[in-house]
Design a protein around this motif. Structure first.
Motif, PDB file in Angstrom:
ATOM      1  N   LYS A  28       0.560  -1.138  -0.056  1.00  0.00           N
ATOM      2  CA  LYS A  28       0.023  -0.040   0.105  1.00  0.00           C
ATOM      3  C   LYS A  28       0.732   1.242   0.054  1.00  0.00           C
ATOM      4  O   LYS A  28       0.039   2.367  -0.301  1.00  0.00           O
ATOM      5  N   HIS A  29       2.133   1.105   0.018  1.00  0.00           N
ATOM      6  CA  HIS A  29       3.011   2.453   0.430  1.00  0.00           C
ATOM      7  C   HIS A  29       3.536   2.682  -0.998  1.00  0.00           C
ATOM      8  O   HIS A  29       4.246   3.889  -1.175  1.00  0.00           O
ATOM      9  N   VAL A  30       3.721   2.144  -2.102  1.00  0.00           N
ATOM     10  CA  VAL A  30       4.382   2.221  -3.228  1.00  0.00           C
ATOM     11  C   VAL A  30       3.648   3.241  -3.979  1.00  0.00           C
ATOM     12  O   VAL A  30       2.241   3.221  -4.363  1.00  0.00           O
ATOM     13  N   ALA A  65      -5.607   0.107   0.164  1.00  0.00           N
ATOM     14  CA  ALA A  65      -5.845   1.335   0.502  1.00  0.00           C
ATOM     15  C   ALA A  65      -4.852   1.765   1.875  1.00  0.00           C
ATOM     16  O   ALA A  65      -4.618   0.944   2.728  1.00  0.00           O
ATOM     17  N   HIS A  66      -4.222   2.832   1.832  1.00  0.00           N
ATOM     18  CA  HIS A  66      -3.570   3.274   2.912  1.00  0.00           C
ATOM     19  C   HIS A  66      -4.426   4.191   3.685  1.00  0.00           C
ATOM     20  O   HIS A  66      -5.150   5.055   3.266  1.00  0.00           O
ATOM     21  N   PRO A  67      -4.063   3.893   5.033  1.00  0.00           N
ATOM     22  CA  PRO A  67      -4.778   4.899   6.139  1.00  0.00           C
ATOM     23  C   PRO A  67      -4.485   6.149   5.865  1.00  0.00           C
ATOM     24  O   PRO A  67      -3.452   6.785   5.237  1.00  0.00           O
ATOM     25  N   GLU A  76      -2.727   9.674  13.085  1.00  0.00           N
ATOM     26  CA  GLU A  76      -1.799   8.901  13.786  1.00  0.00           C
ATOM     27  C   GLU A  76      -0.942   8.182  12.546  1.00  0.00           C
ATOM     28  O   GLU A  76       0.291   7.810  12.579  1.00  0.00           O
ATOM     29  N   HIS A  77      -1.522   8.038  11.303  1.00  0.00           N
ATOM     30  CA  HIS A  77      -1.111   7.150  10.138  1.00  0.00           C
ATOM     31  C   HIS A  77      -1.398   7.819   9.073  1.00  0.00           C
ATOM     32  O   HIS A  77      -2.672   7.479   8.613  1.00  0.00           O
ATOM     33  N   HIS A  78      -0.375   8.476   8.221  1.00  0.00           N
ATOM     34  CA  HIS A  78      -0.725   9.219   7.014  1.00  0.00           C
ATOM     35  C   HIS A  78       0.355   9.353   6.067  1.00  0.00           C
ATOM     36  O   HIS A  78       1.605   9.164   6.241  1.00  0.00           O
ATOM     37  N   SER A 108       6.414   9.625   1.486  1.00  0.00           N
ATOM     38  CA  SER A 108       6.646   9.252   2.790  1.00  0.00           C
ATOM     39  C   SER A 108       5.490   8.922   3.764  1.00  0.00           C
ATOM     40  O   SER A 108       4.332   9.799   3.413  1.00  0.00           O
ATOM     41  N   CYS A 109       5.500   8.046   4.287  1.00  0.00           N
ATOM     42  CA  CYS A 109       4.454   7.625   5.318  1.00  0.00           C
ATOM     43  C   CYS A 109       5.145   8.022   6.610  1.00  0.00           C
ATOM     44  O   CYS A 109       6.278   7.788   7.171  1.00  0.00           O
ATOM     45  N   ASN A 110       4.335   8.650   7.515  1.00  0.00           N
ATOM     46  CA  ASN A 110       4.616   9.137   8.822  1.00  0.00           C
ATOM     47  C   ASN A 110       5.331   8.268   9.649  1.00  0.00           C
ATOM     48  O   ASN A 110       6.186   8.407  10.568  1.00  0.00           O
ATOM     49  N   ILE A 111       5.088   6.789   9.555  1.00  0.00           N
ATOM     50  CA  ILE A 111       5.440   5.781  10.506  1.00  0.00           C
ATOM     51  C   ILE A 111       6.149   4.771   9.690  1.00  0.00           C
ATOM     52  O   ILE A 111       6.904   3.834  10.125  1.00  0.00           O
ATOM     53  N   HIS A 112       5.878   4.457   8.301  1.00  0.00           N
ATOM     54  CA  HIS A 112       6.580   3.549   7.616  1.00  0.00           C
ATOM     55  C   HIS A 112       7.548   3.982   6.400  1.00  0.00           C
ATOM     56  O   HIS A 112       7.986   3.076   5.706  1.00  0.00           O
ATOM     57  N   GLY A 113       8.156   5.331   6.621  1.00  0.00           N
ATOM     58  CA  GLY A 113       9.450   5.828   5.841  1.00  0.00           C
ATOM     59  C   GLY A 113       9.236   6.176   4.482  1.00  0.00           C
ATOM     60  O   GLY A 113       8.052   6.207   3.909  1.00  0.00           O
TER      61      GLY A 113
HETATM   62 FE   FE2 Z   1       1.712   3.795   6.231  1.00  0.00          FE
END
Ligand code: FE2
Length: 131
Positions: free
Chosen positions: A17-19, A45-47, A51-53, A115-120
């Motif tokens: 989901k992050h790509v 879908a990415h949240p 807290e997670h975006h 960039s995801c705020n928690i997954h880089g």
């Molecule tokens: Fe993420």
């Protein structure tokens, strides 16, 4: 010493989901504007919560045979439901997709990073050919 390039992750966008997914014509005419849309979480879908975006998407272009990439666009996504009432209680959210119009004079490659705020950090690339 590490290199920032080593921190960028990539995978199959159909299952990860992050790509960043880059949608653009396979072939364009030199000097004619075309649209490039970059989306996160096209299939999975990415949240989009406080807290997670997804924080941002960057777009670059590197001409075939050229040495350097050129920055094309930056999109910062800053609304994720934060408010004085607490997390996810705010009145506005931005979606993590961006459309850029651009033209090129040489074939090359569109690069997108995000960039995801928690997954880089994540990356993808898509070739552009000239008619
Ligand atoms: Fe993420």
């Amino acid at each position: 010493m590490g290199k920032i390039g080593e921190l960028y992750q990539s995978a199959d966008w159909k299952t990860e989901k992050h790509v960043p997914v880059i949608e653009s014509p396979d072939v364009v005419k030199a000097g004619e504007m075309f649209a490039v849309t970059v989306t996160i979480g096209k299939e999975v879908a990415h949240p989009n919560t406080t807290e997670h975006h997804i924080q941002w998407i960057r777009v670059y272009y590197k001409a075939e045979g050229g040495k350097f990439p050129y920055a094309v666009a930056n999109a910062d996504f800053q609304a994720h439901g934060a408010s004085t009432d607490g997390a996810n209680a705010g009145p506005v959210y931005t979606d993590h997709t961006v459309t850029v119009r651009m033209k090129v004079s040489k074939p090359g490659t569109i690069f997108a990073s995000s960039s995801c705020n928690i997954h880089g950090l994540w990356e993808n690339a898509r070739d552009v050919k000239l008619a």
